[in-house]
Design an enzyme around this catalytic site. Structure first.
Site, PDB file in Angstrom:
ATOM      1  N   CYS B  80       3.182 -36.433  -5.613  1.00 17.21           N
ATOM      2  CA  CYS B  80       1.368 -35.393  -5.629  1.00 17.21           C
ATOM      3  C   CYS B  80       2.191 -34.930  -6.969  1.00 17.21           C
ATOM      4  CB  CYS B  80       0.613 -34.324  -5.495  1.00 17.21           C
ATOM      5  SG  CYS B  80      -0.236 -35.654  -3.601  1.00 17.21           S
ATOM      6  N   CYS B 177       5.569   7.037  -4.705  1.00 10.82           N
ATOM      7  CA  CYS B 177       7.015   6.331  -4.779  1.00 10.82           C
ATOM      8  C   CYS B 177       6.958   5.835  -6.194  1.00 10.82           C
ATOM      9  CB  CYS B 177       7.164   6.115  -3.551  1.00 10.82           C
ATOM     10  SG  CYS B 177       8.202   6.738  -2.437  1.00 10.82           S
ATOM     11  N   CYS B 219       8.864  -1.426   3.391  1.00  5.77           N
ATOM     12  CA  CYS B 219       8.608  -0.158   2.856  1.00  5.77           C
ATOM     13  C   CYS B 219       7.477   0.748   4.207  1.00  5.77           C
ATOM     14  CB  CYS B 219       7.384  -0.291   1.088  1.00  5.77           C
ATOM     15  SG  CYS B 219       8.803  -0.207   0.097  1.00  5.77           S
TER      16      CYS B 219
END
Lengths: 106, 258
Positions: B80, B177, B219
């Site tokens: 495809c 952070c 994290c």
């Protein structure tokens, strides 16, 4: 079959120093790490890498537990004559893989 | 584990640091800075060189999978899709069928179950990572171009809220952070702006290729928060916001990071 990336020139001048770089997909399990259930995972590393130039060993390396996964090995050889370079990785659990490339020397 | 302790120390010292460091305005990421710019020269070279970038092993694997007929209809992706250049740069995008945003891995998964009628691949499993790497790699160098789609707006807003929400035992948000302290150090490691332009990426710490969701999970575990399961809507919402936040950055997939 582990995936391999090989980088070397297809042709070189006679006497030229050619750089060859190899990268292979391999977990390089050190044999010192605990798994999810706390037991130590069995060592599974590549122990030897060999490069043959027309059947003659031109570079060989012994690999050990401290080497990271997917080891990258770079080395040089002198292009002496047109021929075949073969690269073989051997390791634990009967791991063995060979790749070949032809080199034309002019 | 040492970095976890450092993180704990940072959290404990949080208010003092905030007092000592002038807080940057909330829109500090006006001109996004790719993590690549802050890496060592050696790592930059490793990423740029296709014969040294280990991520290319997955790209190679993905290319093979892309051309392999799968499922009940025995169709390959390649039957495809001729070229998928630029597609990865536009994800996550809206999916009509599920009426929800969908990331690239989710789209590949969807194609697999709907059009190939094959069993779904495991999130974070090697085949899905390889296919993602192959598709994302075709957008390398193109700018991240998140779609301007009003249907995405609610999820995008939720994503930003999640980015700014304090979480975990350390009670830190992503923004604390990666916005307020981007460019400073966490222990010896430089805190990057946290852009999502190189996924799936090869992390030396992982010694493997991993998705953005794995990075987010990393994290979350780092601040001792409960991380949702891979594929959760919460991740896709954060991905959506990250794509918006890093819009214009060149796609680097498969990137190499320390």
């Amino acid at each position: 079959m582990a995936r391999v990336l090989l980088n070397l020139p297809r042709s070189a001048a006679k006497g030229a120093v050619i750089e060859i770089r190899t990268l292979i997909m391999h977990p390089m399990e050190s044999g010192f790490r605990p798994g999810m259930n706390g037991t130590i995972l069995a060592r599974d590393i590549i122990t030897r890498f060999t490069c043959e130039y027309d059947g003659e060993v031109v570079f060989q390396a012994e690999l050990s537990s401290a080497i990271a996964a997917n080891p990258f090995i770079s080395f040089t050889t002198v292009a002496t004559a047109s021929g075949t370079l073969s690269f073989t990785w051997e390791g634990d659990n009967d791991f063995r893989q060979t790749e070949t490339r032809s080199l034309t020397v002019t | 584990m040492r970095w976890l302790l450092l993180l704990a120390a940072l959290a404990a010292a949080g208010p003092r640091i905030a007092a000592a460091q002038p807080r940057m305005p909330p829109q500090a990421v006006a001109q996004p800075r790719s993590g690549t710019q802050d890496m060592s020269r050696e790592l930059q070279a490793m990423q740029a060189d296709d014969s040294a970038n280990p991520g290319m092993l997955w790209v190679q694997e993905g290319e093979a999978l892309f051309h392999r007929a799968e499922g009940r209809v025995q169709k390959a992706c390649a039957d495809c899709h001729a070229s998928l250049t630029g597609v990865a740069a536009r994800y996550p995008a809206w999916d009509d069928r599920s009426a929800a945003p969908m990331d690239l891995a989710g789209r590949i998964q969807h194609c697999r179950t709907e059009h190939q009628q094959a069993t779904p691949l495991a999130r974070e499993g090697e085949p899905l990572l390889a296919l993602s790497a192959f598709v994302a790699g075709q957008s390398r160098g193109l700018p991240l171009a998140p779609p301007e789609d009003s249907r995405l707006a609610p999820a995008l807003a939720r994503g930003e809220a999640l980015f700014r929400q304090r979480r975990g035992q350390l009670n830190l948000s992503c923004a604390q952070c990666h916005e307020d302290r981007a460019g400073l150090r966490l222990g010896s490691a430089l805190i990057p702006e946290g852009h999502a332009n190189g996924y799936p990426q090869y992390r030396l710490e992982w010694q493997a290729l991993g998705s953005l969701q794995r990075r987010l999970r990393n994290c979350m575990v780092g601040v001792r928060a409960t991380a949702p399961a891979f594929g959760a809507a919460e991740y896709v919402e954060i991905e959506l916001y990250l794509a918006r936040r890093g819009a214009g950055l060149a796609v680097e997939a498969p990137a190499v990071r320390p």
